[in-house]
Write an enzyme that holds these catalytic residues in place. Sequence first.
Site, short mmCIF file in Angstrom:
data_model
loop_
_atom_site.label_atom_id
_atom_site.label_comp_id
_atom_site.label_asym_id
_atom_site.label_seq_id
_atom_site.Cartn_x
_atom_site.Cartn_y
_atom_site.Cartn_z
N LYS A 53 0.87 -1.37 0.06
CA LYS A 53 -0.02 -0.02 -0.04
C LYS A 53 0.79 1.08 -0.10
O LYS A 53 0.62 2.28 -0.63
CB LYS A 53 -0.90 -0.02 1.22
CG LYS A 53 -1.83 -1.08 1.00
CD LYS A 53 -2.74 -1.30 2.19
CE LYS A 53 -3.61 -2.67 2.02
NZ LYS A 53 -4.38 -2.93 3.25
N GLN A 97 -4.76 -2.00 9.53
CA GLN A 97 -4.49 -3.52 8.87
C GLN A 97 -5.13 -4.53 9.67
O GLN A 97 -4.55 -4.76 10.87
CB GLN A 97 -2.92 -3.71 8.47
CG GLN A 97 -2.68 -4.86 7.67
CD GLN A 97 -3.35 -4.84 6.23
OE1 GLN A 97 -3.15 -3.64 5.68
NE2 GLN A 97 -3.98 -5.83 5.93
N ASP A 120 -10.76 2.35 4.24
CA ASP A 120 -11.44 0.99 3.99
C ASP A 120 -12.88 0.81 3.80
O ASP A 120 -13.28 -0.28 3.47
CB ASP A 120 -10.86 0.28 5.24
CG ASP A 120 -9.35 -0.49 4.64
OD1 ASP A 120 -9.30 -0.61 3.43
OD2 ASP A 120 -8.63 -0.88 5.70
#
Length: 291
Positions: A53, A97, A120
């Site tokens: 990322k 994460q 997200d």
Amino acid sequence: MPARILDGVAIARHIYASLVPRIAALKLRGVHPGLAALQIGDNAASRIYVRNKVRACTEVGIYSEAHHLDADCSEAAVLKTLEKLNRNPQLHGVIVQLPLPPGLNAQRLLQTVDMDKDVDGFNWANLGALVDARKGLVPCTPLGVMAILDDAGIAIEGRHAVVIGRSPSVGKSIALLLINRGATVTVCHSKTRDLVNHAARADILIAAAGRAGLVTVDMVKPGAAVIDVGINRLADGKLAGDVAFAAASEQAGWITPVPGGVGPMTVAMLIANTVTAAERIADAPKLPAAV
Ligand code: NAD
């Protein structure tokens, strides 16, 4: 005729190219889009995902920060870090994460991410916006699935879509996006009876169960679009999706491979969401300074 293979790497490249002018326009306004990723603990796969990322951010010219906390840190320490990231004006996207080490309440932490920076799309406010077909930040993998369908020019409105999997961030969100675009959607899951018959009626079949080989050729309607979200590690170490690819690709009209299908799209859509978040934050009316 064999299916057209939908190349997620190539489509992700188009997405990145489309972001370049949007990022340049933001920079002209003095806004440099920024993303922070918080990893807790030392999960090796998570380390690789965070690295990918950060690399994607660098490649398109987005500022990024990778934060790390030890696996045995307290929930209070994580909340404090997230609140700091929420307040940092250099950041327009904040992600945690997953998976988290045992003992941490994932939902409590995910709900702490500011909904405007929740790139997200896991915050309930954003999931609620998706239910109501309103502007929010949409989970990345479902957005990637839609981008693949759109890139290939696959019609959605009026079509029958079958989604296998009902997790909020994957299957259920894909189903909502398809409903919002006018598809008639059947959602199948681990309690579904007669999965084969449901799947075999799909014009668009989305497999998101995490079960290698679950979708066999008899579940694929001739000419259907088959999007394989599943990622499964086989005994020989190779990656496979949920679809028995070789046979299904002889029957489908379009099909995504694993790897190289939905996977690369997920990171591309995270970066796209960060740019979208930066644009919305920059466009939001500013409150007058307190007197
Ligand atoms: P999950 O375990 O939370 O959900 C799996 C879903 O599949 C559940 O709703 C379950 O009811 C259903 N299911 C399980 N076995 C089934 C069966 N035999 N028949 C019908 N339904 C069944 O997983 P998730 O987070 O939704 O992820 C699903 C898959 O997608 C996993 O393989 C995951 O690794 C993959 N994934 C890929 C990406 C990507 O970037 N490509 C991103 C996220 C998840």
